[in-house]
Scaffold this motif. Structure first.
Motif, PDB file in Angstrom:
ATOM      1  N   LYS A 238       0.863  -1.187   0.000  1.00 26.48           N
ATOM      2  CA  LYS A 238       0.000   0.000   0.000  1.00 26.48           C
ATOM      3  C   LYS A 238       0.898   1.236   0.000  1.00 26.48           C
ATOM      4  N   LEU A 239       0.770   2.035  -1.055  1.00 26.67           N
ATOM      5  CA  LEU A 239       1.581   3.244  -1.182  1.00 26.67           C
ATOM      6  C   LEU A 239       0.722   4.458  -0.858  1.00 26.67           C
ATOM      7  N   LYS A 240       1.162   5.224   0.105  1.00 23.60           N
ATOM      8  CA  LYS A 240       0.389   6.391   0.523  1.00 23.60           C
ATOM      9  C   LYS A 240       0.998   7.663  -0.054  1.00 23.60           C
ATOM     10  N   GLN A 241       0.144   8.671  -0.202  1.00 17.55           N
ATOM     11  CA  GLN A 241       0.553   9.969  -0.719  1.00 17.55           C
ATOM     12  C   GLN A 241      -0.326  11.036  -0.077  1.00 17.55           C
ATOM     13  N   GLN A 242       0.291  12.078   0.416  1.00 16.77           N
ATOM     14  CA  GLN A 242      -0.466  13.107   1.124  1.00 16.77           C
ATOM     15  C   GLN A 242      -1.539  13.710   0.221  1.00 16.77           C
ATOM     16  N   PHE A 243      -2.748  13.837   0.769  1.00 16.87           N
ATOM     17  CA  PHE A 243      -3.896  14.455   0.096  1.00 16.87           C
ATOM     18  C   PHE A 243      -4.401  13.663  -1.113  1.00 16.87           C
ATOM     19  N   SER A 244      -3.967  12.412  -1.268  1.00 16.85           N
ATOM     20  CA  SER A 244      -4.422  11.592  -2.390  1.00 16.85           C
ATOM     21  C   SER A 244      -4.759  10.194  -1.890  1.00 16.85           C
ATOM     22  N   PRO A 245      -5.677   9.515  -2.585  1.00 19.56           N
ATOM     23  CA  PRO A 245      -6.001   8.135  -2.176  1.00 19.56           C
ATOM     24  C   PRO A 245      -4.804   7.221  -2.397  1.00 19.56           C
ATOM     25  N   PRO A 246      -4.744   6.099  -1.670  1.00 15.78           N
ATOM     26  CA  PRO A 246      -3.589   5.212  -1.790  1.00 15.78           C
ATOM     27  C   PRO A 246      -3.602   4.423  -3.101  1.00 15.78           C
ATOM     28  N   THR A 247      -2.431   3.913  -3.451  1.00 15.30           N
ATOM     29  CA  THR A 247      -2.282   3.012  -4.590  1.00 15.30           C
ATOM     30  C   THR A 247      -1.811   1.663  -4.056  1.00 15.30           C
ATOM     31  N   TYR A 248      -2.430   0.586  -4.544  1.00 17.23           N
ATOM     32  CA  TYR A 248      -2.061  -0.756  -4.097  1.00 17.23           C
ATOM     33  C   TYR A 248      -1.355  -1.514  -5.222  1.00 17.23           C
ATOM     34  N   PHE A 249      -0.251  -2.165  -4.873  1.00 18.88           N
ATOM     35  CA  PHE A 249       0.397  -3.117  -5.757  1.00 18.88           C
ATOM     36  C   PHE A 249       0.066  -4.513  -5.227  1.00 18.88           C
ATOM     37  N   LEU A 250      -0.553  -5.328  -6.065  1.00 15.19           N
ATOM     38  CA  LEU A 250      -0.918  -6.695  -5.678  1.00 15.19           C
ATOM     39  C   LEU A 250      -0.214  -7.672  -6.608  1.00 15.19           C
ATOM     40  N   TYR A 251       0.545  -8.570  -6.038  1.00 16.34           N
ATOM     41  CA  TYR A 251       1.192  -9.635  -6.810  1.00 16.34           C
ATOM     42  C   TYR A 251       0.577 -10.961  -6.426  1.00 16.34           C
ATOM     43  N   ILE A 252       0.046 -11.680  -7.421  1.00 12.23           N
ATOM     44  CA  ILE A 252      -0.525 -13.005  -7.205  1.00 12.23           C
ATOM     45  C   ILE A 252       0.408 -14.024  -7.850  1.00 12.23           C
ATOM     46  N   HIS A 253       0.900 -14.939  -7.054  1.00 13.80           N
ATOM     47  CA  HIS A 253       1.882 -15.925  -7.509  1.00 13.80           C
ATOM     48  C   HIS A 253       1.294 -16.831  -8.593  1.00 13.80           C
ATOM     49  N   GLU A 254       2.154 -17.307  -9.481  1.00 16.50           N
ATOM     50  CA  GLU A 254       1.689 -18.137 -10.591  1.00 16.50           C
ATOM     51  C   GLU A 254       1.049 -19.445 -10.122  1.00 16.50           C
ATOM     52  N   HIS A 255       1.420 -19.939  -8.927  1.00 13.98           N
ATOM     53  CA  HIS A 255       0.855 -21.183  -8.419  1.00 13.98           C
ATOM     54  C   HIS A 255      -0.307 -20.950  -7.449  1.00 13.98           C
ATOM     55  N   ALA A 256      -0.755 -19.707  -7.347  1.00 12.68           N
ATOM     56  CA  ALA A 256      -1.838 -19.387  -6.414  1.00 12.68           C
ATOM     57  C   ALA A 256      -3.182 -19.876  -6.947  1.00 12.68           C
ATOM     58  N   ALA A 257      -4.044 -20.295  -6.018  1.00 12.12           N
ATOM     59  CA  ALA A 257      -5.456 -20.490  -6.343  1.00 12.12           C
ATOM     60  C   ALA A 257      -6.071 -19.097  -6.310  1.00 12.12           C
ATOM     61  N   GLN A 258      -6.307 -18.525  -7.477  1.00 15.25           N
ATOM     62  CA  GLN A 258      -6.620 -17.102  -7.553  1.00 15.25           C
ATOM     63  C   GLN A 258      -7.910 -16.743  -6.835  1.00 15.25           C
ATOM     64  N   ASN A 259      -8.950 -17.568  -6.960  1.00 10.50           N
ATOM     65  CA  ASN A 259     -10.207 -17.263  -6.269  1.00 10.50           C
ATOM     66  C   ASN A 259     -10.018 -17.266  -4.759  1.00 10.50           C
ATOM     67  N   LYS A 260      -9.309 -18.307  -4.260  1.00  8.94           N
ATOM     68  CA  LYS A 260      -9.043 -18.386  -2.817  1.00  8.94           C
ATOM     69  C   LYS A 260      -8.231 -17.186  -2.349  1.00  8.94           C
ATOM     70  N   THR A 261      -7.228 -16.839  -3.137  1.00  6.03           N
ATOM     71  CA  THR A 261      -6.346 -15.726  -2.776  1.00  6.03           C
ATOM     72  C   THR A 261      -7.131 -14.422  -2.727  1.00  6.03           C
ATOM     73  N   TYR A 262      -7.985 -14.200  -3.731  1.00  6.50           N
ATOM     74  CA  TYR A 262      -8.758 -12.966  -3.772  1.00  6.50           C
ATOM     75  C   TYR A 262      -9.771 -12.908  -2.626  1.00  6.50           C
TER      76      TYR A 262
END
Length: 287
Positions: A238-262
């Protein structure tokens, strides 16, 4: 990443060819310019000598730990905000690497610089993963007490286990041979099947922050989950910036069960609804 456990282990040891302790930082913001140049040289000398260390230490990580007194066996917490150069460690690292590139052959480009909190006290740690070749001065180095000529190989083994001096021709030859053997051994190692399990997007996030200096990683982040039993595998920054909404970087691993992870991410409210999200994957999302 430098861990608390590895630094705590270092603090239990004595100084050696691969461990150097400094109670205080090399200079202050009031250090005169001529003296400042010598203190920069002192820092570079310590790092270069750690790179070479001594015979028998190839393959061992090297550490320079600032904020610990070896004689007192005590931590003296550093206030990095009081030293201008250390307020931005990423910028400081870039400047230091640039100086080392001009000064030596084979500089430690993989040098890590991080703060480590132990018992509520802040240490500044320089970690050099073991080099695979000797580090030789290609230009003159002026330190606090001496001038070291180009072509010298500085090692950490004199009258004391950690004292810095020039290597003899015989020591230089042996070091070259040992680094070469270590490099060959690394090349012959077979990649582990699970090598990808430790993949991280930290470098990607760091590069993004470098280009957007108003951003910083919010407290409590990154959140890293590697549940191989359930295949819930992700990182969230989670990247924060004063007076602005945050930006999220999400990395999902190639072996992840994507539905479970989400579902895990939603259940634990790790990403705010409608926030900017940058999602990195190694295969298309199937959500």
């Amino acid at each position: 990443m430098i861990t608390v456990d590895e630094i705590y282990s270092c603090l239990q040891q004595e100084e050696s060819p691969v461990i150097e302790f400094k109670r205080d930082w090399y200079w202050s913001d009031n250090t005169p310019s001529q003296e400042l140049a010598r203190q920069w040289g002192e820092l570079q000398k310590d790092l270069i000598s750690l790179c070479n260390a001594y015979i028998g230490y190839c393959g061992v990580n090297r550490y320079l730990i600032v904020g610990f007194s070896e004689t007192e066996r005590k931590i003296h917490s550093l206030d990095l905000s009081a030293i201008k150069k250390l307020k931005d460690l990423k910028a400081f690292k870039k400047e230091l690497i640039a100086k080392l590139e001009k000064l030596v052959k084979n500089p430690p480009l993989n040098l890590e610089i991080e703060t480590v909190l132990i018992e509520g006290q802040t240490l500044l740690v320089f970690k050099i993963p073991s080099p695979t070749s000797i580090t030789e001065l290609k230009n003159e180095l002026q330190t606090k007490t001496i001038t070291i000529m180009s072509g010298i190989i500085v090692v950490r083994k004199g009258q004391d286990e950690d004292s810095v001096r020039a290597a003899s021709p015989e020591e230089t030859s042996e070091l070259i041979a040992q680094f070469s053997s270590y490099k060959d051994a690394l090349a012959k190692q077979k990649p582990k099947q699970d090598a990808k399990r430790d993949r991280s997007i930290k470098n990607t996030v760091d590069l993004y922050i470098d280009k957007n200096r108003s951003l910083s990683i919010d407290e409590g982040y990154p959140v890293i989950v590697k549940d191989w039993g359930e295949n819930v595998l992700f990182e969230v920054f989670k990247l924060k910036q004063q007076f602005s909404p945050p930006t999220y970087f999400l990395y999902i691993h190639e072996h992840a069960a994507q539905n479970k992870t989400y579902e895990y991410i939603q259940k634990n409210k790790l990403i705010e609804t409608n926030a900017t999200q940058i999602i990195l994957t190694e295969r298309p999302l199937d959500l």
